[in-house]
Design an enzyme around this catalytic site. Structure first.
Site: not given
Length: 631
Positions: A452-453, A456, A459, A471, A557
């Protein structure tokens, strides 16, 4: 979660020499090797550079504010403003990021003070009526004689000015300025009030890597209750007073600007647009998911009753806050028979990192090259150059916080002098350290957090988007930790590298739609509560989020999860999770445009249709509804 100070979109057009000089000064002052930000600043350096960045930003605004209103143009107003914002964002990250990661207390303290000073300056610069009037004049003058990117940036500046009341009377502007400064100060009061150890962390017994395992595994209800109470009572008296003041001040600002609530004020710039759309969205999800939630609630109560009888404890017929993590973990073990202790052995950090890098590179058409002996803030930090696999062009770089987060460190784009500023982002995580006889081993949910991170990070190397869209890319990429082929690529027993046994892997994959997923989707509350006092679905509410930027936006979220599921199941799951054609299309359409394109427009372009909720509900165990998502 991504933490950033975005500068908005930077239009691409010729710009004045003043802006070019400003950009050159910024690059020369802040960049180190490979174009990465510098991390060797002393406390005095941080103080001096904080004053310098404020003066440079003020000078840029003074130049624009002194222009003849009749002579404003894109070249002398719009683009210098864009570059001033870009340089300001790039400069301040070097100053306010060390407070989270530096091993030196003096540096962390200087960085915290710099953030306070910059936050106050943010309020002052946002109330520059002279600059706002010239932007308004430019908007009327240019009308449609601008590129779509320039138009979006110009409209956003005007909208932000109006959100600060610059179109209202001086009396109202003074009230807004005063309230905004108080709000900024209150947020700082909370963040700096949390107790820290000498190395900058919270007390170890309440850290995330200690809190969550205890809440999931401890068999003693009283111990869980005390931990739950202690964890959510940190600085309770001080923070309750601060949050009460924040609520009052934010309501006053919203009312002065003509909004019915602070939530409506916050949501104006998001995809949701207003609180009514968010309420409709949450009500719809709650109604559809409530039957599943009730069924799982009864199952959990049955588990609790059985355990109470076996241990001679009183059964209160309730699922308390300190019961939920424990019994959801029990459901996974009883219903799905996932042996997490055994599973842990197959996710050593090095193997997960190696597999994660391979998947991201293959999927998105990128190559990661580790920089040897990088100039960074700690020996545990790795620095990577990210290049386009076909052209070899640099994309950006990847990099201590109390849990896991992505920090945007430096926006990336081509400057007015033709030189490229490379985007930079840091992923900071607090994974379990190696022990005697074993390396750092990750729980499966930590692997999911890692994906997930890192999503980021990918992105962040592009740009910033609406908060309720930010998210989407990272949540979409979480799906790879639930697919057999990708799980095998990122795992291997820490002793001999042997693969996860088929039976264990199958049980893990079957547990995806378990009670934790439904609880995250419903937030554990009725629909009315979640907007009034927003909470991250499935995770404890934290005052730092409510004070520091997630106010009124926790729905994001879930909002993002609906979109991310649609993207994954309609394209990647259907056409191959490692399909390079789909991966590159995703990179071009969703990641690269950043803030230059509205989030809904990106979704429609990639999907080829309006987004739908089908995939989200199917993943939660419900049938197809074929309803489109609010746009």
């Amino acid at each position: 979660m991504t933490l950033q100070n975005g500068c908005g979109e930077v239009p691409s057009r010729g710009v004045s020499q003043g802006a070019a000089d400003n950009n050159n000064n910024n690059n020369n002052n802040n960049n180190g090797e490979h174009g990465a930000p510098r991390w060797d600043l002393s406390p005095d350096d941080i103080k001096t550079r904080t004053d310098d960045v404020i003066q440079r930003m003020k000078a840029a605004y003074d130049r624009i504010g002194s222009l003849d209103v009749e002579k404003v143009s894109a070249e002398n107003t719009l683009l210098p403003l864009a570059w001033a914002k870009f340089n300001y964002a790039a400069s301040r990250h070097v100053l306010d990021f060390p407070q989270f990661v530096s091993p030196l207390k003096a540096v962390r303290s200087a960085s915290t003070e710099a953030e306070k000073k910059l936050a106050k300056f943010d309020v002052e610069i946002s109330m520059r009526q002279d600059v706002f009037h010239r932007v308004i004049a430019l908007q009327k003058k240019l009308q449609d004689n601008v590129t779509p990117e320039e138009k979006r940036f110009l409209n956003r500046i005007v909208t932000l000015g109006k959100r600060n009341g610059l179109h209202l009377s001086n009396e109202i502007q003074e009230d807004i300025t005063r309230f905004s400064k108080q709000i900024s100060g209150l947020a700082d009061s909370y963040l700096n009030g949390l107790e820290r150890t000498e190395d900058g962390r919270y007390e170890v017994t309440l850290e995330y890597p200690h809190y969550y395992p205890l809440m999931k595994r401890c068999h003693v209800p009283e111990t869980r209750r005390r931990m739950e109470l202690a964890f959510h009572s940190r600085c309770k008296e001080e923070n309750t007073a601060i949050l009460e003041q924040l609520i009052e001040l934010r309501a006053k600002v919203a009312a002065l600007l003509g909004f019915s609530s602070h939530a409506d004020y916050v949501l104006e710039l998001n995809m949701a647009r207003n609180a009514s759309n968010v309420s409709d969205f949450l009500d719809k999800l709650y109604t559809r998911l409530k039957p599943i939630g009730e069924k799982e609630r009864k199952y959990i109560l049955a588990l609790k009753k059985r355990e109470c009888l076996m241990k001679g404890q009183d059964f209160d017929g309730r699922i308390n806050a300190w019961d939920l993590p424990y019994y959801m973990n029990q459901v996974e073990q009883v219903k799905f028979a996932v042996d997490k202790d055994k599973l842990l052995e197959y996710f050593p950090l090095k193997a997960v990192t190696r597999g994660l890098f391979a998947i991201y590179q293959e999927l998105l058409g990128l190559t990661f090259t580790q920089v040897p002996e990088p100039h960074v803030w700690h020996e545990s930090v790795d620095l990577y150059l990210v290049r386009d696999a076909e052209t070899g062009d640099l994309i950006g770089q990847e990099g201590k916080y109390s849990h896991a987060a992505c920090f945007g460190l430096q926006p990336g784009c081509v400057g007015p002098d033709g030189e490229r500023t490379l985007a930079a982002a840091a992923m900071v995580a607090n994974f379990t350290k190696p022990g005697w006889g074993w390396p750092s081993l990750l729980q499966h949910h930590e692997v999911e957090t890692y994906f997930h991170e890192f999503g980021h990070v990918m992105h962040e190397l592009c740009s910033k988007v609406e908060t309720d869209f930010v998210e989407v890319p990272s949540q979409m990429l979480e799906n790879w930790v639930w697919e057999e082929s990708s799980l095998r690529r990122m795992s291997g027993h820490y002793k001999d590298g042997s693969p996860i046994p088929d039976a264990l892997l199958g049980k893990l994959m079957a547990s995806r739609g378990g009670p934790d997923a439904t609880h995250r989707a419903t937030g554990g509350h009725g629909p009315g509560v979640r907007l009034a006092l927003p909470g991250h679905p499935g995770r404890p509410r934290h005052p730092s989020h409510l004070a520091g930027g997630y106010d009124g936006q926790y729905y994001g979220y879930l909002w993002s999860e609906v979109y991310s599921m649609d993207i994954f199941f309609s394209h990647f799951k259907k056409e191959g999770i490692m399909n390079p054609k789909i991966g590159r299309a995703y990179r071009r359409t969703i990641l690269e445009p950043g803030g230059s394109v509205d989030g809904m427009d990106m979704l429609k372009k990639f999907l080829g249709r309006e987004p739908r909720e089908d995939a989200f509900f199917q993943c939660k165990g419900l049938g197809i509804n074929s309803a489109t998502v609010q746009s």
